[in-house]
Design an enzyme around this catalytic site. Structure first.
Site, short mmCIF file in Angstrom:
data_model
loop_
_atom_site.label_atom_id
_atom_site.label_comp_id
_atom_site.label_asym_id
_atom_site.label_seq_id
_atom_site.Cartn_x
_atom_site.Cartn_y
_atom_site.Cartn_z
N TYR A 59 6.90 -9.93 6.30
CA TYR A 59 6.74 -8.50 6.58
C TYR A 59 7.24 -8.20 7.99
CZ TYR A 59 3.79 -7.46 2.51
OH TYR A 59 3.31 -7.26 1.23
N ASP B 160 0.82 -1.20 0.00
CA ASP B 160 0.00 0.00 0.00
C ASP B 160 0.85 1.26 0.00
OD1 ASP B 160 -2.35 -1.49 0.04
OD2 ASP B 160 -2.50 -1.46 2.23
#
Length: 248
Positions: free
Chosen positions: A110, A51
């Site tokens: 992540y 994002d």
């Protein structure tokens, strides 16, 4: 021939990684650079969508080039690309015909980074979080994420995914003197999922949600109950894991 590009980028410079018309995105920058060097339109396909504001230490894009690439391709890519994007390498996959940067990846890793005392060198590189938290509770929430589960409550709406089941292989919190971070590795991630996991776990650590309520979110399947408010600039795509020997 099909090629894989490994890239890193500063997400603050882009409106996300995936192409969105003429908006400045990582993929648009990569497409334009490859097309310029090969002197023909080239479309790339990404391994993991990030994002707006989210960084990547390593992400992959694949593309096709019938006539091969020039020997100084990586050097020329880095000369053309914005300073906020770097090509780390260019690789040939073994399975040329069906190789796919997204679908062949086994898992993604992540890391969300936070810091507790004011530090100008961490500004917009991690999330400033100077609040008292329960570290034991954080570790317990992370343990609840492991395995194959329905993460509907931790996914943003308006997503095109067919299933909300993900298999989390690793989830843990680690703490330093002025920093702490959340690491998570899974076969796939939903839109906004890591930030929702971080934000909601922090709610538990601050006593605003019980551990039992957190565990119950999996069955509630309602994203309105999760906290998506943590900023994107604290999140890093650390690594894409492919099968051993996948690249020549």
């Amino acid at each position: 021939m099909r090629y894989f590009l490994e890239v890193s980028y500063n997400g603050l410079a882009f409106h996300g990684s995936q192409i969105q018309g003429e908006l400045s995105t990582v993929q648009l920058s990569v497409n334009r650079a490859v097309s310029t060097i090969l002197r023909q339109p080239v479309e790339t396909f990404g391994a993991s969508r990030t994002d707006e504001g989210v960084h990547a230490l390593s992400n992959f894009y694949h593309f096709d080039a019938e006539d091969g690439l020039p020997g100084n391709f990586v050097y020329r890519m880095n000369a053309i690309l914005p300073f906020e994007v770097a090509v780390l390498g260019c690789y040939l996959p073994k399975g040329q015909e069906n190789a796919n940067a997204r679908f062949d990846a086994l898992s993604r890793h992540y890391r969300y980074r936070l810091y507790t005392s004011k530090d100008p060198f961490l500004h917009h590189r991690a999330y400033f979080y100077p609040y008292k938290i329960d570290r034991v509770l954080l570790k317990e929430t992370a343990n609840l994420l492991l395995g194959r589960k329905d993460f509907t409550s931790f996914s943003k709406r308006n997503t095109q995914t067919r299933t909300f089941f993900c298999t989390v292989e690793e989830a843990c919190w680690t703490f330093g003197e002025n920093t702490f971070c959340f690491d998570v590795r899974a076969n796939r991630f939903l839109r906004g999922m890591v930030r929702a996991l971080v934000g909601t776990q922090l709610q538990v650590a601050r006593g605003k949600m019980t551990l039992s309520e957190f565990e119950g979110l999996f069955g509630r399947r309602d994203c309105r109950l999760a906290d998506f408010s943590v900023p994107g600039y604290g999140l890093y795509l650390e690594k894409i894991i492919y099968p051993e020997g996948y690249f020549l």
